[in-house]
Design a protein around this motif. Structure first.
Motif, PDB file in Angstrom:
ATOM      1  N   ASP A   1       0.829  -1.198   0.000  1.00  0.00           N
ATOM      2  CA  ASP A   1       0.000   0.000   0.000  1.00  0.00           C
ATOM      3  C   ASP A   1       0.873   1.262   0.000  1.00  0.00           C
ATOM      4  N   ALA A   2       1.912   1.263   0.815  1.00  0.00           N
ATOM      5  CA  ALA A   2       2.824   2.416   0.861  1.00  0.00           C
ATOM      6  C   ALA A   2       3.484   2.627  -0.498  1.00  0.00           C
TER       7      ALA A   2
ATOM      8  N   ARG B   1       1.229   4.154  -3.030  1.00  0.00           N
ATOM      9  CA  ARG B   1       0.980   5.578  -2.789  1.00  0.00           C
ATOM     10  C   ARG B   1       2.222   6.428  -3.051  1.00  0.00           C
TER      11      ARG B   1
ATOM     12  N   SER C   1      -6.034   1.283  -9.671  1.00  0.00           N
ATOM     13  CA  SER C   1      -7.069   1.633  -8.706  1.00  0.00           C
ATOM     14  C   SER C   1      -8.337   0.843  -8.971  1.00  0.00           C
TER      15      SER C   1
END
Length: 86
Positions: A60-61, A64, A82
């Motif tokens: 997830d990091a 992002r 996404s």
């Protein structure tokens, strides 16, 4: 989270979490346990299952654009899409 398989050329496991796919290097797994003795693949899958939450957080990091926390900082993001959660 889903393990998509091992990439022997890149020496790691391809993992999908949410809409992103990343490579978890064997070196990350082997810091905590040996991947030898004929059971390396099964051992790796067990380790991945035990660390699923940390791996998902790292992916997830990366998706992002942020760095992953140690000891997952060597993970490589392959792609992020996404809305393609798993």
């Amino acid at each position: 989270m889903k393990v998509l398989g091992r990439d022997s050329a890149r020496e790691g496991y391809r993992i999908r979490a949410g809409g992103a796919v990343a490579l978890l290097p064997d070196a990350v797994i082997s810091t905590g346990m040996a991947l030898t003795g004929g059971h390396g693949h099964a051992t790796a899958y067990d380790w991945i299952a035990r660390h699923a939450r940390e791996i998902e957080t790292a992916i997830d990091a990366l998706a992002r654009g942020a760095p992953a926390r140690p000891s997952f900082e060597t993970m490589e993001l392959e792609n992020a899409t996404s809305g393609a959660g798993m």
